[in-house]
Design a protein around this motif. Structure first.
Motif, PDB file in Angstrom:
ATOM      1  N   ILE A 144      54.715 -41.923   5.742  1.00 23.39           N
ATOM      2  CA  ILE A 144      54.243 -40.540   5.703  1.00 23.39           C
ATOM      3  C   ILE A 144      53.366 -40.352   4.477  1.00 23.39           C
ATOM      4  O   ILE A 144      53.825 -40.517   3.345  1.00 23.39           O
ATOM      5  N   VAL A 146      50.822 -37.731   2.195  1.00 23.88           N
ATOM      6  CA  VAL A 146      50.967 -36.337   1.772  1.00 23.88           C
ATOM      7  C   VAL A 146      49.579 -35.727   1.542  1.00 23.88           C
ATOM      8  O   VAL A 146      49.114 -35.651   0.414  1.00 23.88           O
ATOM      9  N   ARG A 164      56.509 -29.479  -2.306  1.00 23.49           N
ATOM     10  CA  ARG A 164      57.606 -30.334  -2.775  1.00 23.49           C
ATOM     11  C   ARG A 164      58.514 -30.767  -1.619  1.00 23.49           C
ATOM     12  O   ARG A 164      59.026 -31.892  -1.612  1.00 23.49           O
ATOM     13  N   LEU A 165      58.721 -29.886  -0.649  1.00 27.18           N
ATOM     14  CA  LEU A 165      59.527 -30.254   0.528  1.00 27.18           C
ATOM     15  C   LEU A 165      58.855 -31.368   1.320  1.00 27.18           C
ATOM     16  O   LEU A 165      59.519 -32.280   1.819  1.00 27.18           O
ATOM     17  N   ARG A 166      57.545 -31.299   1.460  1.00 27.13           N
ATOM     18  CA  ARG A 166      56.804 -32.358   2.168  1.00 27.13           C
ATOM     19  C   ARG A 166      56.841 -33.670   1.388  1.00 27.13           C
ATOM     20  O   ARG A 166      56.963 -34.746   1.965  1.00 27.13           O
ATOM     21  N   ALA A 168      59.282 -34.553  -0.616  1.00 26.34           N
ATOM     22  CA  ALA A 168      60.650 -35.047  -0.460  1.00 26.34           C
ATOM     23  C   ALA A 168      60.820 -35.775   0.869  1.00 26.34           C
ATOM     24  O   ALA A 168      61.486 -36.812   0.936  1.00 26.34           O
ATOM     25  N   ALA A 169      60.205 -35.265   1.927  1.00 30.50           N
ATOM     26  CA  ALA A 169      60.292 -35.928   3.236  1.00 30.50           C
ATOM     27  C   ALA A 169      59.596 -37.287   3.198  1.00 30.50           C
ATOM     28  O   ALA A 169      60.115 -38.278   3.736  1.00 30.50           O
ATOM     29  N   ALA A 170      58.440 -37.360   2.551  1.00 27.33           N
ATOM     30  CA  ALA A 170      57.723 -38.635   2.445  1.00 27.33           C
ATOM     31  C   ALA A 170      58.527 -39.638   1.626  1.00 27.33           C
ATOM     32  O   ALA A 170      58.626 -40.817   1.996  1.00 27.33           O
ATOM     33  N   GLU A 172      61.804 -39.651   1.180  1.00 22.93           N
ATOM     34  CA  GLU A 172      62.998 -40.029   1.951  1.00 22.93           C
ATOM     35  C   GLU A 172      62.671 -41.126   2.960  1.00 22.93           C
ATOM     36  O   GLU A 172      63.439 -42.069   3.130  1.00 22.93           O
ATOM     37  N   ARG A 173      61.539 -40.992   3.644  1.00 23.80           N
ATOM     38  CA  ARG A 173      61.133 -42.024   4.619  1.00 23.80           C
ATOM     39  C   ARG A 173      60.697 -43.304   3.947  1.00 23.80           C
ATOM     40  O   ARG A 173      60.859 -44.398   4.503  1.00 23.80           O
TER      41      ARG A 173
END
Length: 178
Positions: A144, A146, A164-166, A168-170, A172-173
């Motif tokens: 992912i 950003v 920041r949420l996006r 965090a998702a990147a 995490e993956r």
């Protein structure tokens, strides 16, 4: 028994300006990766290396700070790269810097891609240009990227909570793949 060295995460901001939203973005991503992986993070701002990067055609002709930055990128465990969208691609400064990276220096290196853009449509820079560049280097591009537009930053060029949420998702993956 020796303890493993902390992962070195190096972020590269391809922005020709300082201060820069791109620098804020890559720094935030690198810090999030360092926290998740127990590593260290540093950011290289290409804006400050413009003159040294333009000093010559071949790497030995570049200024000492530019050569040191290239060495830090080539020896990093993980890279976070970002550029502002400029005429639908990364900046010339970003290209000039990566033109001096050794062709095989980034083989299998995990790379998290990011970009800043004035408009949402410019975000294709991550998928169409950055992904292709790091495929050339045979890097391990993380799943992912950003990309963001102006809405990812407040009036002081700080990353918003939504961005920041996006990030965090990147992260995490990416973490299981590093």
């Amino acid at each position: 028994m020796s303890t493993p060295a902390a992962l070195r995460i190096v972020a590269v901001s391809g922005s020709p300006t300082d201060p820069s939203r791109t620098t804020a973005l890559v720094t935030e991503i690198a810090a999030a990766l360092a926290e998740a992986l127990g590593g260290t993070a540093e950011t290289i701002e290409l804006a400050g290396l413009r003159e040294e990067l333009a000093a010559g055609v071949w790497r030995p002709q570049l200024g000492p700070s530019a050569r040191e930055a290239l060495e830090r990128v080539e020896s990093a465990d993980v890279l976070v790269v970002g550029s502002p969208a400029y005429r639908a691609t990364y900046t010339g400064l970003f290209k000039l810097f990566f033109d001096h990276v050794g062709q095989l220096a980034l083989v299998d290196r995990p790379v998290l891609l990011s970009a800043t853009a004035g408009a949402a449509g410019d975000a294709a820079l991550v998928e169409h240009h950055l992904r292709a560049l790091f495929a050339f280097f045979q890097s391990r591009v993380l799943p992912i990227g950003v990309p963001t537009d102006d809405s990812g930053f407040d009036e002081d060029k700080r990353v918003t909570d939504a961005l920041r949420l996006r990030i965090a998702a990147a992260v995490e993956r990416a973490t299981p793949l590093i």
